[in-house]
Design a protein around this motif. Structure first.
Motif, short mmCIF file in Angstrom:
data_model
loop_
_atom_site.label_atom_id
_atom_site.label_comp_id
_atom_site.label_asym_id
_atom_site.label_seq_id
_atom_site.Cartn_x
_atom_site.Cartn_y
_atom_site.Cartn_z
N ILE A 67 -22.36 64.86 28.56
CA ILE A 67 -23.61 65.51 28.93
C ILE A 67 -23.96 66.58 27.90
N GLN A 70 -25.54 64.55 25.20
CA GLN A 70 -26.90 64.18 25.60
C GLN A 70 -27.86 65.36 25.42
N ALA A 71 -27.42 66.53 25.80
CA ALA A 71 -28.27 67.72 25.67
C ALA A 71 -28.58 67.99 24.21
N ILE A 78 -33.42 65.55 29.88
CA ILE A 78 -32.46 65.82 30.95
C ILE A 78 -33.10 66.72 32.00
N LEU A 135 -23.51 71.18 30.73
CA LEU A 135 -24.89 71.59 30.48
C LEU A 135 -25.00 73.11 30.33
N TRP A 254 -31.03 59.68 30.91
CA TRP A 254 -30.87 61.07 30.50
C TRP A 254 -30.53 61.95 31.70
N GLY A 255 -29.41 62.64 31.59
CA GLY A 255 -28.99 63.59 32.61
C GLY A 255 -27.98 63.04 33.59
#
Length: 747
Positions: A67, A70-71, A78, A135, A254-255
């Protein structure tokens, strides 16, 4: 002086970063230390396409790292997904999203989600903790990133977004009707759709999935095609591994912290949108006696559950809020009303009866999240099937293949048993026990295909009754609510392609996924040509359309960037579709039957004339090549893409799934453009071979990063446009020579 100036600039930058971090509520030092310690247990390897291969000591560490990665690639997507899932979009986008948020809040209550989190098993709670920590650590390490709303992520939040489909069950509820009921009148502005978008048949949503048995492959190994059709850039591509046995690769919404469509070293799964009817409306007879609000059930009156919901929204003067008194029966929340059917008698306490409509759908976030992650670690058919016993993958069919050579088609995973005397496509009486849901249909009670004799199976958002040719489930033995859909042109195309050979390889499976045949036009265009042949010489369209008809007569019904007939056919198809007023959402064969059989020869010719004139007006000539019209363009990282004919774009040869193209590209013109730009369709494509080792090829629309400054913002666009899939680096040795960066989160 230079050193002093550099020190001043660095100090100013640090002060600015500190101010931003303070505005986002700086975490405690002990919390930061814990994040840093967990980060050291994670390694992120970025390959030469920018794809993250994340390894953690535990599954929770892998979630923390993925994650975070991804961020790095697109934090905005996200956050936006969770603004949607929690009903907080209006806090970022203002008044137009109020009723969208209300719709979510009718089902998603933070207090309920927190309670579900507390009930979670330790292993799942650890994953949710890792997600939130990853996150929050990202925001701590990137103080210049300014969330629109969510300054801190909490571990219960993944329960609000536990299933990775684009457009969940809740979104089936009509927003205008919802506002009429809870807003009393439709006064709130909503997001506007461009007028030219409304005039075009919509791109069919959903996906393609294909599994090939060892008996039909060149080397005796099972194959899987993963081909989700979604809006572009809706998912990232990455790999998650851990010392606890996790090793999954594929597309991640996403997220979310699980591979939604993908594969591990032994098995793979592909979800396609289902036509199951598992969202039902109930007519609730409500009774108001003085201040008491009840609803009728059998011979009794039950109290209506009333809950106040507050929706915050952004205004130009700051934040505001709107309060709603919402209602729910044991079936679900009230979402609209029918006309008044009761009375008021002044001689007794006021009694008013109304007919309200409630909605019932699956509400099992904890089970859904459990299933979504658990299937990524399933290594064989028995393990994968066991995850389906949770019955929470509500909106999807699943295509499966594994290294043991097993292939399978699973129909929608949540199908409540219901009394077939009722028409469940319409509201059913809510005041009788006969309309209550029973237990979900078991896997064996649902349409199911396991290792069929014909050697292949597929789904293209069509019905399951052609999933494996002659070995398909038989339609007549299932209740109607099991499947609302019918066959579609993609289904006809898939059967044609899959029946043509018994020696598939990864590469020829990719070729099949991009087969250029357009079966809808193979059915429709001959009727247009016949209309021209039958037209009398005095008909002015006879001469006007002679060259166009010749081009179509000589066409092989295959798309190509250089194809003029493809342009003519698509423009004609769009025009005749609008003229027949066929539902723009339809993709079933009855819609094409209307175009073929219910329009006159003159109507068909007039539509071709209009299409030719449109092509000439927009592109200078009617005989314009398809690739000059149909384009891929990515100019910004905005979620809603802007398009500009003056900007760089590339031709895309494949067409809309509406016409039976397996490779889907949903494109149309936009305000101020003549060219057509794609926004949906093929978004991630992977072909996977299972055996002692996995071999895979894949491509993602545009690129992995949402940052236009990144080299991976658009580096796959050319490959995407022609179906030139790249090799997937699944094993560490495959990353040798293809590693651009290796680091731990926060470095």
């Amino acid at each position: 002086m230079r050193r002093l100036l550099r020190t001043f600039i660095l100090g100013a930058a640090l002060a600015s970063a500190a101010n931003i971090a303070s505005a986002q509520s700086a975490p405690a030092l002990s919390e930061v230390a814990a994040w840093q310690q967990q980060a050291q247990r994670v390694t992120i390897t970025r390959d030469d396409w920018g794809i993250a291969h994340v390894h953690g000591k535990t599954d929770a560490d892998a979630v923390f790292g993925m994650i975070y990665a991804q961020a790095e690639d697109d934090f905005n997507r996200i956050e936006t997904n969770y603004l949607n899932s929690m009903g907080r979009l209006a806090e970022a986008e203002g008044e137009t999203a109020i009723y969208q948020d209300l719709r979510m809040k009718l089902f998603v209550d933070p207090d309920d989600m927190k309670s579900e989190y507390e009930k979670s098993p330790a292993w799942l709670k650890a994953l949710m903790n890792g997600w939130a920590d990853g996150l929050n650590f990202y925001l701590h390490k990137h103080p210049a990133v300014k969330p629109r709303v969510i300054k801190r992520f909490e571990p219960w939040m993944p329960l609000t977004f536990s299933e990775g489909s684009i457009g969940g069950d809740i979104e089936s509820i009509n927003l205008r009707e919802l506002e009429k009921f809870y807003g009393k009148a439709v006064t709130t502005p909503m997001k506007q759709v461009a007028s030219n978008e409304l005039s075009y048949p919509k791109e069919p949503s959903g996906s393609n999935g294909i599994a090939i048995a060892p008996s039909h492959t060149a080397n005796g190994k099972a194959l899987l095609l993963i081909n989700p059709h979604t809006s572009f850039f809706f998912r990232s591509e990455l790999q998650m591994t851990s010392d606890e046995g996790l090793n999954a690769y594929g597309a991640v919404t996403w997220g979310q912290f699980f591979i939604y469509q993908g594969f591990n070293d032994r098995a793979g799964w592909m979800h396609t949108s289902s036509g199951v009817d598992n969202i039902d409306e109930y007519t609730e007879s409500t009774v108001t006696r003085g201040k008491a609000l009840n609803y009728e059930y059998g011979n009794e009156e039950r109290p209506m559950k009333i809950r106040k919901i507050v929706v915050a929204y952004k205004t130009k003067n700051g934040m505001a809020q709107k309060e709603f008194e919402t209602y729910r029966t044991h079936h679900g929340p009230i979402v609209r009303a029918e006309p008044l059917v009761g009375f008021s008698n002044p001689t007794i306490p006021p009694i008013v009866k109304r007919l309200w409509i409630s909605v019932r759908l699956m509400e099992e976030p904890l089970k859904a999240l459990t299933q979504s992650f658990s299937r990524t670690k399933a290594k064989n058919y028995a393990e994968f099937r066991k995850t389906l016993d949770l019955h929470t993958n509500s909106s999807n069919n699943t295509i499966y293949a594994d290294a043991d050579g097993v292939t399978a088609y699973f129909h929608a995973n949540f199908i409540p048993k219901r009394d077939t005397q009722f028409d469940w496509t319409k509201p059913v009486p809510g005041n009788i026990a006969a309309t209550e849901w029973g237990a979900p249909m078991s896997i064996d009670e649902s349409p199911l295909v396991v290792s069929p004799k014909n050697g292949w199976l597929y789904n293209s958002n069509n019905w399951p009754y052609s999933a494996a040719g002659e070995d398909s489930p038989k339609r007549g033995i299932f209740p109607k609510y099991v499947e609302d859909g019918v066959e579609n042109p993609r289904g006809i195309h898939a059967i044609r392609v899959l029946s043509a050979r018994k020696d598939f390889t990864v590469d020829t499976l990719v070729d099949a996924a991009y087969d250029s045949y357009l079966p809808a036009f193979a059915d429709l265009i001959p009727t247009l040509i016949k209309a021209w042949d039958d037209a009398e010489a005095p008909n002015p369209l006879k001469a006007k359309l002679a060259d166009q008809v010749k081009a179509l007569r000589d066409w092989d019904y295959r798309w190509a960037a250089s194809s003029v007939p493809t342009s003519l056919a698509v423009f004609w198809g769009e025009e005749i579709w609008r003229g027949t007023r066929v539902n723009p959402d339809d993709e079933n064969l009855t819609a094409y039957d209307v175009i073929r059989d219910k329009t006159s020869g003159q109507q068909k010719l007039e539509a071709l004339a209009t299409a030719s004139d449109k092509l000439a007006a927009d592109f200078g000539k009617w005989n314009t090549q398809w690739g000059d019209i149909n384009r891929f363009q990515r100019l910004t990282g905005d979620i809603v893409q802007p398009f500009n004919d003056a900007g760089l774009s590339i031709p895309v040869p494949f067409a809309s799934a509406r016409w039976g193209s397996l490779a889907s590209f949903g494109a149309r013109p936009y305000p101020q453009t003549k060219k057509w730009y794609g926004t949906s369709g093929n978004s991630f494509v992977a072909a996977v071979e299972f055996g002692d080792k996995v071999r895979a090829r894949a491509v993602t629309a545009g690129g992995e990063s949402g940052d236009p400054k990144s080299p991976h913002f658009n580096d796959q666009a050319q490959r995407y446009s022609v179906g030139n899939l790249r090799d997937v680096y699944f094993y560490p040795e495959q990353l040798q020579g293809h590693t651009k960066r290796q680091y731990s989160p926060g470095q």
